[in-house]
Design a protein around this motif. Sequence first.
Motif, PDB file in Angstrom:
ATOM      1  N   GLN A 143      21.681 -18.562 -17.062  1.00 37.97           N
ATOM      2  CA  GLN A 143      21.630 -18.452 -15.931  1.00 37.97           C
ATOM      3  C   GLN A 143      20.554 -17.879 -15.122  1.00 37.97           C
ATOM      4  OE1 GLN A 143      25.089 -16.014 -14.959  1.00 37.97           O
ATOM      5  NE2 GLN A 143      26.226 -18.201 -14.448  1.00 37.97           N
ATOM      6  N   LEU A 144      19.176 -18.402 -15.419  1.00 33.29           N
ATOM      7  CA  LEU A 144      18.000 -18.498 -15.153  1.00 33.29           C
ATOM      8  C   LEU A 144      17.346 -19.527 -14.716  1.00 33.29           C
ATOM      9  CD1 LEU A 144      16.613 -16.945 -19.036  1.00 33.29           C
ATOM     10  CD2 LEU A 144      17.002 -15.328 -16.964  1.00 33.29           C
ATOM     11  N   PRO A 145      16.485 -18.876 -13.480  1.00 32.45           N
ATOM     12  CA  PRO A 145      16.421 -19.719 -12.643  1.00 32.45           C
ATOM     13  C   PRO A 145      15.542 -21.421 -12.973  1.00 32.45           C
ATOM     14  CG  PRO A 145      14.944 -17.898 -11.843  1.00 32.45           C
ATOM     15  CD  PRO A 145      15.933 -17.716 -13.303  1.00 32.45           C
ATOM     16  N   ALA A 146      15.826 -22.179 -12.975  1.00 35.20           N
ATOM     17  CA  ALA A 146      15.052 -22.893 -13.450  1.00 35.20           C
ATOM     18  C   ALA A 146      13.739 -23.555 -13.055  1.00 35.20           C
ATOM     19  CB  ALA A 146      15.962 -24.707 -13.254  1.00 35.20           C
ATOM     20  N   ASP A 147      12.950 -22.858 -11.971  1.00 33.68           N
ATOM     21  CA  ASP A 147      11.719 -23.059 -12.250  1.00 33.68           C
ATOM     22  C   ASP A 147      10.876 -22.562 -13.226  1.00 33.68           C
ATOM     23  OD1 ASP A 147      12.309 -20.784 -10.849  1.00 33.68           O
ATOM     24  OD2 ASP A 147      11.574 -21.774  -9.181  1.00 33.68           O
ATOM     25  N   ALA A 148      11.177 -21.502 -14.210  1.00 37.31           N
ATOM     26  CA  ALA A 148      11.296 -20.524 -14.952  1.00 37.31           C
ATOM     27  C   ALA A 148       9.900 -21.003 -15.291  1.00 37.31           C
ATOM     28  CB  ALA A 148      12.110 -19.739 -15.929  1.00 37.31           C
ATOM     29  N   LEU A 149      10.100 -22.239 -15.976  1.00 36.15           N
ATOM     30  CA  LEU A 149       9.118 -22.807 -16.869  1.00 36.15           C
ATOM     31  C   LEU A 149       7.587 -22.646 -15.945  1.00 36.15           C
ATOM     32  CD1 LEU A 149      10.309 -25.769 -18.719  1.00 36.15           C
ATOM     33  CD2 LEU A 149      10.042 -22.823 -19.941  1.00 36.15           C
ATOM     34  N   GLY A 150       8.163 -22.906 -14.637  1.00 35.29           N
ATOM     35  CA  GLY A 150       6.213 -22.859 -13.462  1.00 35.29           C
ATOM     36  C   GLY A 150       6.311 -21.419 -13.896  1.00 35.29           C
ATOM     37  N   ARG A 151       6.304 -20.972 -14.407  1.00 35.12           N
ATOM     38  CA  ARG A 151       5.767 -19.730 -14.218  1.00 35.12           C
ATOM     39  C   ARG A 151       5.584 -19.198 -16.212  1.00 35.12           C
ATOM     40  NH1 ARG A 151       9.770 -18.917 -11.187  1.00 35.12           N
ATOM     41  NH2 ARG A 151      11.307 -17.743 -13.026  1.00 35.12           N
ATOM     42  N   ALA A 152       5.796 -20.034 -16.663  1.00 32.00           N
ATOM     43  CA  ALA A 152       5.851 -19.706 -18.111  1.00 32.00           C
ATOM     44  C   ALA A 152       4.360 -19.777 -18.854  1.00 32.00           C
ATOM     45  CB  ALA A 152       6.826 -20.223 -18.924  1.00 32.00           C
ATOM     46  N   THR A 153       4.315 -19.065 -19.953  1.00 30.90           N
ATOM     47  CA  THR A 153       2.853 -18.737 -21.176  1.00 30.90           C
ATOM     48  C   THR A 153       3.482 -20.216 -21.987  1.00 30.90           C
ATOM     49  OG1 THR A 153       2.166 -17.597 -20.203  1.00 30.90           O
ATOM     50  CG2 THR A 153       1.321 -18.537 -22.358  1.00 30.90           C
ATOM     51  N   PHE A 154       2.887 -21.041 -22.848  1.00 38.40           N
ATOM     52  CA  PHE A 154       3.484 -21.515 -23.656  1.00 38.40           C
ATOM     53  C   PHE A 154       2.549 -21.571 -25.256  1.00 38.40           C
ATOM     54  CE2 PHE A 154       4.138 -25.445 -26.740  1.00 38.40           C
ATOM     55  CZ  PHE A 154       5.204 -24.832 -27.549  1.00 38.40           C
ATOM     56  N   HIS A 180       3.002  -9.262 -24.889  1.00 34.48           N
ATOM     57  CA  HIS A 180       4.041  -9.815 -23.692  1.00 34.48           C
ATOM     58  C   HIS A 180       4.754  -9.055 -24.125  1.00 34.48           C
ATOM     59  CE1 HIS A 180       1.493 -13.396 -22.842  1.00 34.48           C
ATOM     60  NE2 HIS A 180       1.483 -14.012 -23.995  1.00 34.48           N
ATOM     61  N   ARG A 181       5.352  -8.297 -24.991  1.00 35.98           N
ATOM     62  CA  ARG A 181       6.728  -7.943 -24.887  1.00 35.98           C
ATOM     63  C   ARG A 181       6.100  -6.465 -23.868  1.00 35.98           C
ATOM     64  NH1 ARG A 181      10.725  -7.992 -28.831  1.00 35.98           N
ATOM     65  NH2 ARG A 181      10.887  -5.715 -28.871  1.00 35.98           N
ATOM     66  N   ALA A 182       5.594  -5.348 -24.540  1.00 38.97           N
ATOM     67  CA  ALA A 182       4.708  -5.074 -23.356  1.00 38.97           C
ATOM     68  C   ALA A 182       4.690  -5.413 -21.990  1.00 38.97           C
ATOM     69  CB  ALA A 182       3.305  -4.194 -23.973  1.00 38.97           C
ATOM     70  N   ARG A 183       4.601  -6.026 -21.625  1.00 39.82           N
ATOM     71  CA  ARG A 183       4.642  -6.949 -20.360  1.00 39.82           C
ATOM     72  C   ARG A 183       6.026  -7.137 -19.815  1.00 39.82           C
ATOM     73  NH1 ARG A 183       0.527 -11.464 -21.006  1.00 39.82           N
ATOM     74  NH2 ARG A 183      -1.311  -9.802 -21.065  1.00 39.82           N
ATOM     75  N   GLY A 184       6.515  -5.740 -20.908  1.00 44.22           N
ATOM     76  CA  GLY A 184       8.139  -6.825 -19.787  1.00 44.22           C
ATOM     77  C   GLY A 184       8.322  -8.597 -20.000  1.00 44.22           C
ATOM     78  N   GLU A 185       7.990  -9.422 -20.634  1.00 45.59           N
ATOM     79  CA  GLU A 185       8.209 -10.771 -20.573  1.00 45.59           C
ATOM     80  C   GLU A 185       8.967 -11.193 -21.915  1.00 45.59           C
ATOM     81  OE1 GLU A 185       3.518 -11.789 -18.601  1.00 45.59           O
ATOM     82  OE2 GLU A 185       4.347 -11.720 -21.147  1.00 45.59           O
ATOM     83  N   ARG A 186       9.590 -11.964 -21.341  1.00 47.18           N
ATOM     84  CA  ARG A 186      11.024 -12.133 -22.552  1.00 47.18           C
ATOM     85  C   ARG A 186      10.222 -13.324 -23.384  1.00 47.18           C
ATOM     86  NH1 ARG A 186      16.699 -13.857 -20.989  1.00 47.18           N
ATOM     87  NH2 ARG A 186      18.214 -13.616 -23.009  1.00 47.18           N
ATOM     88  N   VAL A 187      10.200 -12.789 -24.957  1.00 52.09           N
ATOM     89  CA  VAL A 187       8.858 -13.838 -25.523  1.00 52.09           C
ATOM     90  C   VAL A 187      10.702 -14.325 -26.457  1.00 52.09           C
ATOM     91  CG1 VAL A 187       8.028 -13.791 -27.783  1.00 52.09           C
ATOM     92  CG2 VAL A 187       7.483 -12.275 -26.185  1.00 52.09           C
ATOM     93  N   ALA A 191      18.182 -25.936 -21.203  1.00 49.32           N
ATOM     94  CA  ALA A 191      19.849 -26.189 -21.197  1.00 49.32           C
ATOM     95  C   ALA A 191      20.025 -24.066 -21.664  1.00 49.32           C
ATOM     96  CB  ALA A 191      20.302 -26.498 -22.448  1.00 49.32           C
ATOM     97  N   TRP A 192      18.968 -23.935 -22.310  1.00 50.09           N
ATOM     98  CA  TRP A 192      19.015 -22.556 -22.695  1.00 50.09           C
ATOM     99  C   TRP A 192      18.660 -21.387 -22.091  1.00 50.09           C
ATOM    100  CZ3 TRP A 192      14.850 -18.708 -22.316  1.00 50.09           C
ATOM    101  CH2 TRP A 192      15.579 -17.525 -22.792  1.00 50.09           C
ATOM    102  N   LEU A 193      17.983 -21.954 -20.417  1.00 55.60           N
ATOM    103  CA  LEU A 193      17.563 -21.455 -19.014  1.00 55.60           C
ATOM    104  C   LEU A 193      18.965 -21.392 -18.241  1.00 55.60           C
ATOM    105  CD1 LEU A 193      14.228 -22.618 -18.281  1.00 55.60           C
ATOM    106  CD2 LEU A 193      14.551 -20.214 -18.518  1.00 55.60           C
ATOM    107  N   ALA A 194      19.522 -22.584 -18.779  1.00 49.58           N
ATOM    108  CA  ALA A 194      20.707 -22.906 -17.146  1.00 49.58           C
ATOM    109  C   ALA A 194      22.601 -22.123 -18.199  1.00 49.58           C
ATOM    110  CB  ALA A 194      21.623 -24.021 -17.975  1.00 49.58           C
ATOM    111  N   ASP A 195      22.207 -21.438 -19.436  1.00 47.91           N
ATOM    112  CA  ASP A 195      23.179 -21.042 -20.431  1.00 47.91           C
ATOM    113  C   ASP A 195      22.906 -19.633 -19.785  1.00 47.91           C
ATOM    114  OD1 ASP A 195      24.132 -22.884 -21.168  1.00 47.91           O
ATOM    115  OD2 ASP A 195      23.478 -22.629 -22.843  1.00 47.91           O
TER     116      ASP A 195
END
Length: 185
Positions: free
Chosen positions: A132-143, A64-71, A126-130
Amino acid sequence: APRNAEMARRYGEGSVGAAEFCEFYVSTMAGRSLADWRPWCERFLVDVIAPRIPASARALVETHRARGERVVMTTATNRVLTELTARHLGIDDLLATEVELIDGVCSGRTAGVLNMRDGKVTRLHAWLADRQLPADALGRATFYSDSSNDLPLLQAVARPVAVDPDARLRAHALAAGWSVLELAR
């Protein structure tokens, strides 16, 4: 310790409340400063945690880090115990249950929203808002999770992955068509 084993058992079966779980572990820290806990946490990481992290898990983080994704690591366990693990894995962002400090000393109580079950979703928003990341980021996230206690967050992301899951999570993941990953040990 019998109380610890009982708490771990109840966590595994999903029968312990978030407040009871988080407060139990934080209560054991009462009366000591973070500096007092540091050597113990370092030893715990080296002796207990690091040997349990398989190379396949480390490789997954690196992919994930190599892809430039935030972990981001998110855990019900308190920050004092988990921040060294996150750093050890090269994870810069940690969401964990917070420990209340009074005059630099652990009070034995938690602070803020507990980072467990629905609280993980609340804290992540709250972390996303702090940041200033888009609120819909979870809609693209892997968990990734191994615990049915994480169902609220698993249901909130685009790509939920059950990793070496407990029986309840495995059943839910299979029924929902989620990926199930067994890490090589």
